[in-house]
Scaffold this motif. Structure first.
Motif, PDB file in Angstrom:
ATOM      1  N   CYS A   1       8.065   9.472   1.029  1.00 42.05           N
ATOM      2  CA  CYS A   1       7.729  10.713   0.304  1.00 42.05           C
ATOM      3  C   CYS A   1       6.230  10.974   0.235  1.00 42.05           C
ATOM      4  CB  CYS A   1       8.324  10.699  -1.098  1.00 42.05           C
ATOM      5  SG  CYS A   1       7.472   9.607  -2.245  1.00 42.05           S
TER       6      CYS A   1
ATOM      7  N   GLY B   1      11.276   4.321  -1.608  1.00 48.96           N
ATOM      8  CA  GLY B   1      10.854   4.156  -0.220  1.00 48.96           C
ATOM      9  C   GLY B   1       9.933   2.949  -0.063  1.00 48.96           C
TER      10      GLY B   1
ATOM     11  N   CYS C   1       8.224   2.290  -4.098  1.00 46.60           N
ATOM     12  CA  CYS C   1       7.816   3.626  -4.530  1.00 46.60           C
ATOM     13  C   CYS C   1       8.519   3.954  -5.844  1.00 46.60           C
ATOM     14  CB  CYS C   1       8.192   4.660  -3.469  1.00 46.60           C
ATOM     15  SG  CYS C   1       7.830   6.348  -3.989  1.00 46.60           S
TER      16      CYS C   1
HETATM   17 ZN   LIG Z   1       8.477   7.564  -2.127  1.00 43.98          ZN
END
Ligand SMILES: [Zn+2]
Length: 448
Positions: free
Chosen positions: A98, A67, A62
């Protein structure tokens, strides 16, 4: 088919090739073009499918929170390649932490063709009409999308736009002497109430044979002065490099050069004088010689045109008036000659050409030099592009037929591509078209 090192990966049958065994007919020898195209298209499809499979197991990080991304959904992308249209199934990802979306590829938005196809299209379109380029591509490659000439035009102009934005890079070693030439020419306009558009073109050359050409349609958005500076840097201009400048005699071009930082006094390019002299010679040789008086007058004119050439070449343009007067003194021998149905009488042509040259020399006297002396000293007397930069860069492609009419932007962007093709800056790996020092002899340098 094998992707990766030998022995690994997957094998796939692409096509069966059945060629006749007997070679009685030469046409049976080897692969046919249509088979080669099908084969290429088949290989391309399999390679793309294998790449997509490999790509599908990847999970991007990410970009927001580091993430872990998971597959959100799949999308099909139709992409035109040089070896056929392919459909790629690409995953889109969502970050588990997220919720951010990741594409997983760095492709430009809405892209429908590979950069290689775009560049080859642009390259061909720089050298031939959009229609011919489209035909050629279709003949040679299994291109089955983006082969309409309007599509080629759109892609080419996009490449031209991108070229204008890319920064200059020095391509040649530092050099202390550079020759700059700047010319103008006209192309037909497609805009209402406008017949022609002015195109300014030029080239920079170094002694070692480095050369860059550049051009811009006036008032089309490309700044010719910035181009000159950029090209001077590209051929390795140093802070105190000696610049030699040639122009076609237009005062506007001299101003452009000055603003671009070429402060040395521009000379009149011998190419332009030579073209006018050649024109005059052809007319003189075409004069009638009916009867002894006319034959004698013609001989005087032919000899005097040769002398005129010698005078200008040797920096004695001030004496050109003597030649002009001598020609005028015998021209009455051709008076009364009627215009033919299809052509203007040679004597009228001679009168017009002589008048034009006389005016040209008077107007340009401050920019004429001793060309013979320069030539003997091994110095340039004009551009090294034998047919003239304007003809080479613009007329060959953009003035070929009277039917070609141009939009300001379309012509300007195509010209950027054309220059890049010759300079080898299209970034396509097709190389540059100039040979080092491919024209060592100054053009038409043969004095009378
Ligand atoms: Zn993320």
């Amino acid at each position: 088919m094998n992707i990766g090192a030998e022995g690994e990966g997957l094998c796939t049958d692409i096509m069966e090739i059945n060629r006749p065994d007997d070679l009685v007919d030469l046409a049976n020898l080897g692969l046919s073009l249509s088979e080669a195209k099908r084969l290429l298209a088949g290989v391309q499809r399999e390679i793309v499918a294998a790449q997509a499979r490999e790509h599908a197991v990847r999970r991007p990080d990410c970009s927001r929170c580091d993430g872990v991304c998971r597959v959100k959904d799949y999308r099909n992308h139709a992409v035109a390649t040089l070896f056929g249209q392919v459909t790629v199934r690409l995953a889109r990802f969502r970050c588990a932490a997220c919720g951010g979306i990741e594409a997983g590829v760095g492709w430009p938005a809405h892209c429908r063709s590979t950069p290689e196809l775009d560049r080859l299209q642009a390259h061909l379109c720089a050298l031939m009409t959009y229609r011919t380029a489209a035909d050629l591509l279709e003949q040679m490659f299994p291109v089955d999308a983006g082969k309409h000439h309007a599509t080629l035009r759109r892609h080419t102009l996009k490449v031209g736009e991108a070229l204008g934005k890319c920064a200059a890079t020095q391509r040649e070693p530092a050099t202390s002497a550079i020759v700059v030439t700047l010319d103008s020419t006209f192309i037909r306009s497609c805009a209402d109430g406008e017949r022609h558009q002015e195109v300014r073109v030029g080239n920079v050359e170094t002694q070692s044979g480095g050369r860059q050409v550049f051009g811009a349609v006036a008032k089309a958005g490309t700044d010719i002065r910035a181009l000159i500076r950029r090209n001077l840097n590209a051929v390795g201009r140093t802070k105190d490099a000696a610049l030699t400048a040639f122009t076609d005699g237009c005062s506007g071009l001299r101003r452009v050069l000055a603003v671009a930082g070429v402060t040395t006094r521009p000379m009149l390019d011998w190419f332009h004088i030579a073209m006018r002299l050649q024109h005059l010679k052809q007319i003189a040789n075409a004069l009638p010689a009916e009867g002894p008086a006319q034959a004698e007058a013609k001989a005087v004119i032919v000899a005097e045109v040769e002398r005129l050439h010698w005078r200008i070449w040797n920096g004695k343009a001030k004496d050109a008036q003597v030649s002009v007067d001598r020609i005028r003194a015998v021209m009455h021998h051709f008076r009364g000659e009627p215009d033919r149905r299809t052509a203007i009488a040679p004597s009228r042509k001679l009168w017009t050409a002589l008048h034009a040259l006389d005016g040209y020399l008077t107007g340009q006297s401050a920019w004429l030099v001793d060309y013979a002396e320069r030539h003997r000293a091994g110095l340039r007397v004009g551009t090294a592009i034998t047919e003239g930069t304007a003809n080479f860069l613009v007329n060959r492609r953009m003035n070929k037929s009277q039917q070609m009419r141009w939009s300001r932007r379309g012509a300007d962007l195509l010209l950027q591509v054309r220059c890049a093709v010759y300079n080898g800056t299209l970034g396509s790996g097709f190389g540059q078209k100039f040979q080092p020092a491919n024209d060592p002899c100054p053009l038409m340098a043969v004095a009378a």
